[in-house]
Design an enzyme around this catalytic site. Structure first.
Site, mmCIF file in Angstrom:
data_model
loop_
_atom_site.group_PDB
_atom_site.id
_atom_site.type_symbol
_atom_site.label_atom_id
_atom_site.label_comp_id
_atom_site.label_asym_id
_atom_site.label_seq_id
_atom_site.Cartn_x
_atom_site.Cartn_y
_atom_site.Cartn_z
ATOM 1 C CB SER A 113 -0.890 0.002 1.243
ATOM 2 O OG SER A 113 -1.404 1.309 1.431
ATOM 3 C CG HIS A 157 -3.938 -1.551 -1.743
ATOM 4 N ND1 HIS A 157 -5.064 -2.245 -2.141
ATOM 5 C CD2 HIS A 157 -4.331 -0.814 -0.668
ATOM 6 C CE1 HIS A 157 -6.074 -1.949 -1.341
ATOM 7 N NE2 HIS A 157 -5.660 -1.077 -0.439
ATOM 8 C CG ASP A 178 -5.227 2.379 0.884
ATOM 9 O OD1 ASP A 178 -6.137 1.560 0.683
ATOM 10 O OD2 ASP A 178 -4.132 2.079 1.388
ATOM 11 C CG MET A 236 -8.468 7.122 2.592
ATOM 12 S SD MET A 236 -7.579 7.206 4.140
ATOM 13 C CE MET A 236 -6.740 5.615 4.116
ATOM 14 C CG HIS A 280 -9.338 0.169 -0.732
ATOM 15 N ND1 HIS A 280 -8.764 -0.067 0.505
ATOM 16 C CD2 HIS A 280 -10.686 0.158 -0.525
ATOM 17 C CE1 HIS A 280 -9.719 -0.220 1.409
ATOM 18 N NE2 HIS A 280 -10.879 -0.077 0.818
ATOM 19 C CG MET A 318 -11.423 3.184 1.989
ATOM 20 S SD MET A 318 -9.900 3.218 2.926
ATOM 21 C CE MET A 318 -8.714 3.291 1.592
ATOM 22 C CG MET A 335 -11.742 -2.921 4.717
ATOM 23 S SD MET A 335 -10.233 -2.427 3.899
ATOM 24 C CE MET A 335 -9.316 -1.641 5.229
ATOM 25 N N GLY A 357 -3.377 3.843 8.042
ATOM 26 C CA GLY A 357 -2.427 2.742 8.074
ATOM 27 C C GLY A 357 -1.941 2.536 9.497
ATOM 28 C CG ASP A 416 -6.374 -2.977 2.850
ATOM 29 O OD1 ASP A 416 -5.277 -2.722 3.380
ATOM 30 O OD2 ASP A 416 -7.035 -2.130 2.206
ATOM 31 N N GLY A 417 -5.060 -4.502 5.944
ATOM 32 C CA GLY A 417 -4.984 -3.851 7.248
ATOM 33 C C GLY A 417 -4.211 -4.663 8.267
ATOM 34 N N GLY A 433 1.131 -2.196 4.229
ATOM 35 C CA GLY A 433 1.645 -0.837 4.132
ATOM 36 C C GLY A 433 2.750 -0.575 5.119
HETATM 37 C C1 DX5 Z 1 -6.620 1.410 5.472
HETATM 38 C C2 DX5 Z 1 -6.138 1.128 4.084
HETATM 39 C C3 DX5 Z 1 -5.042 0.126 4.014
HETATM 40 C C4 DX5 Z 1 -3.763 0.594 4.673
HETATM 41 C C5 DX5 Z 1 -3.000 -0.611 5.126
HETATM 42 O O1 DX5 Z 1 -7.677 2.287 5.434
HETATM 43 O O2 DX5 Z 1 -7.181 0.648 3.285
HETATM 44 O O3 DX5 Z 1 -4.780 -0.270 2.696
HETATM 45 O O4 DX5 Z 1 -2.955 1.343 3.820
HETATM 46 O O5 DX5 Z 1 -1.963 -0.176 5.916
HETATM 47 P P1 DX5 Z 1 -1.301 -1.086 7.022
HETATM 48 O O6 DX5 Z 1 -0.695 -2.264 6.311
HETATM 49 O O7 DX5 Z 1 -0.321 -0.172 7.640
HETATM 50 O O8 DX5 Z 1 -2.406 -1.513 7.965
HETATM 51 ZN ZN ZN Z 2 -6.637 -0.299 1.258
#
Ligand code: DX5
Ligand code: ZN
Length: 224
Positions: A10, A35, A37, A39, A66, A68, A139, A146, A173-174, A195
Site C-alpha cells: 500500500s 495498492h 488507498d 479516502m 481501493h 474509500m 478489511m 495505516g 487489507d490492514g 503498508g
Molecule cells: C486502510 C487502508 C489500508 C492501509 C493498510 O484504510 O485501506 O490499505 O494502507 O496499511 P497497514 O498495512 O499499515 O495496515
Molecule cells: Zn486499502
C-alpha cells in the site's frame, strides 16, 4: 486451482514527496500489484489521494485502487482513465453497488467489492454469485489509517468466501505483517495488502519475499 498469492504494497505508507520513485522502488523489490488507498474524508475520517496519484503510479505492474468513498460513482471514469487496473468500491458506500461494478468493467477495469470489519460477509454473496466482482477485499482494520492492529476475527469471513468461491481473488487489507499474513492466508486470502509493516523494514525486497513465503507456506488448502 486456488489463485496465486500476490503481494500488494500500500503506497499510503510511502514517502509522498517522491511518489514516483517510491512506486518504482516497490516494483523493483518484487511487488505484484500496487495498492492505492483513496479516502474522501467522509466515508473515512481521512483524506489521501485522487486520480492524479494513480497516474503517477502507472508503471510495470497493475494498480489496485481501493475507493474509500461515500459516493464513488461519479469518479470511476477518472480512476479508470488514470490507469487503475482494479477498482474496488465499498459495499457500505452510498452507491448502487451493482451499477458501479458494471460501470467499472465497462470502463475496462477489474471490479472489486470491499467489506468493513463489522459488515457481515453475506452482504456480498449476491454480488459474487451474480459474477459481478473480480475481487473481494476484506478489511482487517477499520478503514481510514495505516498502521493499525490486525483484527483476526475477520478471518472467518475469508474462510466462508474461499470455501464458496475457490477461484475468487480474495484480498486482505490492514495490519498485515509476517505473522498476521499467516492467518489471513490460511483462511483463504491470496491478495496480500501491506503498508506500514513493509515500509518499516530495512530492505523492501527481502520484506516482500518474506511476506510472500509466509503466505505461500500457510496458504489455505481446499482438501483440509
Ligand atoms: C486502510 C487502508 C489500508 C492501509 C493498510 O484504510 O485501506 O490499505 O494502507 O496499511 P497497514 O498495512 O499499515 O495496515
Ligand atoms: Zn486499502
Amino acid at each position: 486451482m486456488l489463485p496465486a498469492i500476490q503481494i500488494m504494497p500500500s503506497i499510503l505508507a510511502a514517502d509522498f514527496g517522491d511518489l514516483r520513485a517510491e512506486c518504482h522502488r516497490l516494483v523493483e523489490a518484487g511487488a505484484d500489484q500496487l495498492h492505492i488507498d483513496v479516502m474522501d474524508g467522509v466515508f473515512v475520517p481521512n483524506l489521501s489521494f485522487g486520480a492524479q496519484a494513480v497516474k503517477v503510479a502507472v508503471g510495470a505492474i497493475p494498480l489496485n485502487v481501493h475507493l474509500m468513498m461515500i459516493n464513488p460513482g461519479p469518479y470511476l471514469d477518472d480512476f479508470a482513465k488514470a490507469g487503475a487496473d482494479t477498482i474496488s468500491i465499498h459495499v457500505e458506500s452510498n452507491c448502487d453497488a451493482v451499477e458501479a461494478l458494471r460501470n467499472i468493467r465497462a470502463l475496462g477495469a477489474r471490479a472489486g467489492i470491499t467489506l468493513n470489519p463489522k459488515t457481515p460477509v453475506e452482504q456480498v454473496f449476491d454480488i459474487v454469485e451474480a459474477g459481478l466482482a473480480d475481487e473481494v477485499l476484506v478489511m482487517s482494520v477499520e478503514p481510514g489509517f495505516g498502521g493499525q492492529a490486525y483484527m483476526a476475527e475477520v478471518e472467518e469471513k475469508l474462510l466462508v468466501l474461499r470455501r464458496r468461491w475457490p477461484d475468487l481473488d480474495l484480498a486482505i487489507d490492514g495490519g498485515i505483517d509476517d505473522r498476521s499474513v499467516q492467518g489471513a492466508s490460511a483462511h483463504g486470502a491470496n491478495l496480500i495488502v501491506s503498508g506500514s509493516h513493509l515500509f518499516k523494514q530495512p530492505a523492501l525486497d527481502e520484506a516482500i519475499s518474506i511476506l510472500r513465503s509466509e503466505a505461500e507456506e500457510h496458504q489455505f488448502d481446499l482438501v483440509e
